[in-house]
Design a protein around this motif. Structure first.
Motif, PDB file in Angstrom:
ATOM      1  N   VAL B  12     -41.132  16.355   1.899  1.00 19.36           N
ATOM      2  CA  VAL B  12     -41.559  17.725   1.669  1.00 19.36           C
ATOM      3  C   VAL B  12     -41.330  18.491   2.961  1.00 19.36           C
ATOM      4  O   VAL B  12     -41.780  18.060   4.027  1.00 19.36           O
ATOM      5  CB  VAL B  12     -43.035  17.794   1.248  1.00 19.36           C
ATOM      6  CG1 VAL B  12     -43.451  19.243   1.054  1.00 19.36           C
ATOM      7  CG2 VAL B  12     -43.266  17.001  -0.033  1.00 19.36           C
ATOM      8  N   THR B  86     -34.112  22.300  -2.810  1.00 20.87           N
ATOM      9  CA  THR B  86     -34.955  21.311  -3.472  1.00 20.87           C
ATOM     10  C   THR B  86     -34.115  20.584  -4.508  1.00 20.87           C
ATOM     11  O   THR B  86     -33.525  21.204  -5.399  1.00 20.87           O
ATOM     12  CB  THR B  86     -36.151  21.996  -4.146  1.00 20.87           C
ATOM     13  OG1 THR B  86     -37.007  22.543  -3.133  1.00 20.87           O
ATOM     14  CG2 THR B  86     -36.932  21.019  -5.006  1.00 20.87           C
ATOM     15  N   ARG B 111     -35.756  12.369  -2.733  1.00 15.70           N
ATOM     16  CA  ARG B 111     -36.257  13.567  -3.421  1.00 15.70           C
ATOM     17  C   ARG B 111     -36.789  14.529  -2.369  1.00 15.70           C
ATOM     18  O   ARG B 111     -37.764  14.236  -1.684  1.00 15.70           O
ATOM     19  CB  ARG B 111     -37.343  13.200  -4.419  1.00 15.70           C
ATOM     20  CG  ARG B 111     -37.858  14.391  -5.220  1.00 15.70           C
ATOM     21  CD  ARG B 111     -38.836  13.946  -6.293  1.00 15.70           C
ATOM     22  NE  ARG B 111     -38.203  13.082  -7.285  1.00 15.70           N
ATOM     23  CZ  ARG B 111     -37.537  13.513  -8.343  1.00 15.70           C
ATOM     24  NH1 ARG B 111     -37.408  14.821  -8.549  1.00 15.70           N
ATOM     25  NH2 ARG B 111     -37.009  12.660  -9.199  1.00 15.70           N
ATOM     26  N   THR B 113     -38.284  18.276  -1.462  1.00 15.80           N
ATOM     27  CA  THR B 113     -38.947  19.487  -1.936  1.00 15.80           C
ATOM     28  C   THR B 113     -39.114  20.431  -0.752  1.00 15.80           C
ATOM     29  O   THR B 113     -39.676  20.035   0.267  1.00 15.80           O
ATOM     30  CB  THR B 113     -40.320  19.179  -2.546  1.00 15.80           C
ATOM     31  OG1 THR B 113     -40.156  18.243  -3.618  1.00 15.80           O
ATOM     32  CG2 THR B 113     -40.976  20.445  -3.068  1.00 15.80           C
TER      33      THR B 113
END
Lengths: 115, 115
Positions: B12, B86, B111, B113
């Motif tokens: 993140v 993202t 992943r 974000t």
């Protein structure tokens, strides 16, 4: 520019049934064609690939694909699916003259195998 | 067996921050690739490399840099991350078996974000 279309975003089949996942490509010459599979939370893995010769190519786990130049297609088939075949399947095309693997992927088809 | 390892698995980041995604391969492959995967788009090529010290732009390089300091390592760098970045990022190495026909070996993905 070459492109790949997988017209079915999601496919659901019963365990033991036959399967066909469709792939259409757009390319002026004969391309290299691939099917990759992505199992949950994993990277993509090669199922099979084709460039020339017999238009029906065999892959892993009982999968096969048939190349049709007249239809610009490379459909994936399996005679009897298993629950473990649930995954996302990607068709891809590569330019035959390139010096590296500039793959163009389709949008993917998510396969669900139900009891 | 071929192995491509990506880190981190999840990240993140804040808008405007710098993000580095790392990839390590033990396949001794010359070719390495960075793709992003977004729903409805399949995988799209960001950067690739022929070997240590080389990086080349793929189809969607804007906003990304790449670094290949060694045969084994290939990083993707977002100098100023934006929410549009993202996505799920995949690294792959290629066995260069006839270039266009090469098989790609993918990592498990990162992943990212961006808030």
């Amino acid at each position: 520019a070459q492109s790949v279309t997988q017209p079915d975003a999601r496919v659901t089949v019963s365990e033991g049934a036959s399967l066909q996942l469709r792939c259409k490509y757009s390319y002026s010459a004969t391309p290299y064609l691939f099917w990759y599979v992505q199992y949950p939370r994993q990277g993509l893995q090669l199922l099979l690939k084709y460039y020339s010769g017999d238009p029906v190519v065999q892959g892993v786990n009982g999968f096969e694909a048939e190349f049709s130049k007249s239809n610009s297609s490379f459909h994936l088939r399996k005679a009897s699916v298993h629950w473990s075949d649930s995954a996302v399947y990607f068709c891809a095309v590569s330019m035959a003259s390139s010096s590296f693997s500039k793959l163009v992927f389709g949008q993917g088809t998510s396969l669900s195998v139900v009891p | 067996e071929a192995a491509v390892t990506q880190s981190p698995r999840n990240k993140v980041a804040v808008t405007g921050g710098k993000v580095t995604l790392s990839c390590n391969q033990t396949n001794n492959h010359n070719n390495m690739y960075w793709y992003r995967q977004d729903t409805g788009h399949g995988l799209r090529l960001i950067h690739y490399s022929y070997g240590a010290g080389s990086t080349e732009k793929g189809d969607i390089p804007d906003g990304y840099k790449a670094s290949r300091p060694s045969q084994e390592n290939f990083s993707l760098i977002l100098e100023l991350a934006t929410p549009s970045q993202t996505s799920v990022y995949f690294c792959a190495s290629g066995d260069a078996a006839g270039a266009s026909a090469e098989t790609l070996y993918f990592g498990s993905g990162t992943r990212l974000t961006v808030l």
